[in-house]
Design an enzyme around this catalytic site. Structure first.
Site, PDB file in Angstrom:
ATOM      1  N   CYS A  34       0.856  -1.179   0.000  1.00 28.60           N
ATOM      2  CA  CYS A  34       0.000   0.000   0.000  1.00 28.60           C
ATOM      3  C   CYS A  34       0.899   1.237   0.000  1.00 28.60           C
ATOM      4  O   CYS A  34       1.406   1.644   1.038  1.00 28.60           O
ATOM      5  CB  CYS A  34      -0.902  -0.004   1.234  1.00 28.60           C
ATOM      6  SG  CYS A  34      -1.969   1.440   1.329  1.00 28.60           S
ATOM      7  N   LEU A  35       1.121   1.756  -1.168  1.00 23.41           N
ATOM      8  CA  LEU A  35       2.020   2.909  -1.298  1.00 23.41           C
ATOM      9  C   LEU A  35       1.465   3.799  -2.413  1.00 23.41           C
ATOM     10  O   LEU A  35       1.234   3.323  -3.532  1.00 23.41           O
ATOM     11  CB  LEU A  35       3.435   2.422  -1.628  1.00 23.41           C
ATOM     12  CG  LEU A  35       4.544   3.464  -1.706  1.00 23.41           C
ATOM     13  CD1 LEU A  35       4.679   4.223  -0.391  1.00 23.41           C
ATOM     14  CD2 LEU A  35       5.869   2.821  -2.076  1.00 23.41           C
TER      15      LEU A  35
END
Lengths: 351, 204
Positions: free
Chosen positions: B98-99
């Protein structure tokens, strides 16, 4: 009026002499002299006719065509000249505009002037054709000696350019790259636009106070020399012209100067950080964002299609080219349309 | 379409400074559309000492089928941990990351190397408020010490060359008849020692 035209006639030989003197120094060019003389005479006779046109104009109805006999004769001469010059693959920048012989353009004696002026300092624009139709009979009758002097200067310049070209041909046969003219490729490219720009320049000049553009002309009327500061350094960039319809017209030095951020070209990256292709001069001098992050024009267009933001600082690109602007606006107006817009983008891009 | 010329250049540049960055990108196959990135665990974190493998898939097209020409670098590369990691923003199951820069904040000015550097930075600066793995995030917020211990264990177990045999140990113990979940937790508490884990399993 009549005396004016006579004086114009009378002043021509002096220019011819000047020119001859110059040329005499160059022995190698002498063989071409006869040919040049003949050509110059054609040009000059045409110029005289033009000058007459100017002089007659204030009295006569505006936009009146030249005498039919004379006109056709001149046209014939012109055609011959044009054909010959085409055959010899002359520099496009001194091509004369055919259309200027048509009645609607006839009041503009400066069309000849415009032809050579725009031809020599013009960096290349093909988008000016729309304005060429605007050359109606709005010429104020006050074009005076100023024009004539400059006109002669221009003839000299034209002859210079011709001579340069001829000399070059003599030197290395079949090579039409003249030392003080643009490269053959550019010459080729410029030819079309220049012809169309002629009348645009006329219109522009006529709309300006008549002294200003005319004073500019002599400085610009020379062919480019390799060390000339104002010499355009790259091929005309069509994409840029489309994006700035009025900005980069290089018509006379009084006009908008094309900004060459040569500093950016020197200090900037040598390849596009997005596609890693090498940046050509146009790309290298293209600074789309205030953060000075450079991308090539191809990737710039891509960025506009995606979100219109600089890939480096994520700021919205400030000036959006006209064609894209419309579509961006559309996406603002109709929120529901936004999904359809990418489709139209890619359709355009694919074609 | 993927800009393979750019991918090629990126690979060259990445291999040039592999010593200083420690970040490695190598193609999985000849196609260059699938690559493997390798990042060292940041020093001073529970991931220190580990070497993390990341599967990279370059998108061939944009979000919509008509954007066929908008592949990488106009679309972000798909990245996923191939090495198991205990981290609030990385799925402990799938390795999904999750970036934001791998999603909506991607920019074509970024590269595989800078993206991997960002992933490496994510390892040292977890964002538990925007979690990918809710369980890990809960643990991070409620019991930080346990989180650090687990993360370190996972690093020791899965991200070190010496721990490559962990899966073998697990399967061996599972073959002996112990349930896999129990085997894994026991191995974890035993610090990866197979014999100690077996003793524990037998006594437990």
């Amino acid at each position: 009026m009549v005396s004016d035209s006579i004086s114009a006639n009378a002043s021509i030989p002096s220019a011819t002499k000047d020119f001859g003197k110059k040329k005499r120094a160059n022995r190698s060019a002498k063989l071409k002299q006869c040919k040049l003389d003949a050509r110059r005479e054609q040009w000059l006779s045409q110029g005289v006719a033009k000058n007459k046109g100017i002089k007659e104009e204030p009295a006569g109805p505006r936009g009146s065509p030249p005498l039919p006999g004379k006109g056709s004769e001149r046209k014939h001469l012109l055609e011959k000249l044009e054909m010959r010059r085409r055959d010899e693959d002359e520099n496009g920048s001194i091509h004369h505009d055919f259309d200027s012989d048509s009645p609607s353009n006839s009041p503009t004696g400066s069309s000849v002037l415009g032809g050579s002026v725009s031809g020599t300092n013009f960096t290349g624009s093909s988008s000016s054709s729309s304005s060429s139709s605007s050359s109606g009979g709005c010429c104020s009758g006050s074009i005076t000696e100023d024009d004539e002097d400059n006109c002669l200067d221009d003839w000299e310049a034209v002859a210079d350019a011709l001579a340069a070209d001829d000399e070059n041909k003599q030197g290395n046969c079949h090579d039409d790259n003249s030392p003080c003219l643009e490269s053959g490729l550019e010459t080729h490219r410029d030819r079309e636009p220049v012809v169309r720009l002629d009348s645009h320049c006329e219109a522009l000049k006529r709309s300006l106070p008549n002294s200003a553009p005319m004073r500019v002309a002599p400085a610009n009327s020379r062919a480019w020399r390799p060390d000339d500061e104002c010499r355009p350094q790259s091929l005309p960039n069509l994409a840029k012209q489309r994006s700035l319809p009025n900005a980069d017209r290089h018509c006379g030095q009084g006009g908008f100067q094309w900004d060459y951020p040569s500093a950016g070209a020197v200090n900037g990256p040598s390849s596009c950080p997005v596609c890693t292709e090498d940046l050509d001069f146009t790309d290298a001098s293209f600074l789309p964002c205030s953060c000075r992050f450079q991308v090539c024009l191809f990737c710039y267009k891509k960025m506009l299609e995606l979100d219109g933001r600089c890939p480096n600082c994520r700021k919205l690109y400030e000036h959006v080219p006209a064609e894209v602007e419309v579509e961006v606006e559309a996406s603002v107006h109709g929120g529901s349309l936004t999904l359809k817009l990418p489709r139209s983008y890619s359709m355009i891009a694919r074609s | 379409m993927i800009d393979f010329a750019r991918v090629q250049k990126e690979l060259q540049e990445c291999s040039r400074d592999i010593e200083s960055s420690g970040i490695k990108v190598s193609p999985k196959s000849d196609s260059l559309a699938r690559l493997t990135g390798t990042i060292p665990g940041p020093i001073g974190t529970p991931y220190e000492g580990g070497t993390f493998q990341i599967d990279i898939t370059l998108p061939v097209m944009g979000k919509f089928e008509w954007e066929l020409k908008d592949g990488y670098p106009f679309e972000p590369p798909k990245m996923q941990f191939a090495t198991k990691v205990w981290h609030p923003n990385i799925s402990s199951q799938s390795g999904a990351i999750c970036l934001d820069i791998l999603k909506d904040q991607w920019s074509p000015a970024l590269t595989l190397k800078t993206a991997l550097l960002s992933v490496q930075a994510l390892l040292s600066a977890p964002e538990p408020d925007d979690p990918q793995d809710a369980v890990v995030a809960q643990q991070y917020l409620r019991d930080y010490q346990t989180f650090v211990g687990t993360a370190r264990y996972w690093t020791e177990t899965f991200a070190k060359p010496s721990s490559l045999g962990v899966e073998e140990k697990v399967s061996k113990l599972v073959e002996m008849g112990f349930p896999e979940v129990l085997v894994r937790s026991t191995l974890e508490s035993a610090g990866g020692d197979e014999n100690l884990a077996l003793e524990k399993l037998c006594s437990g």
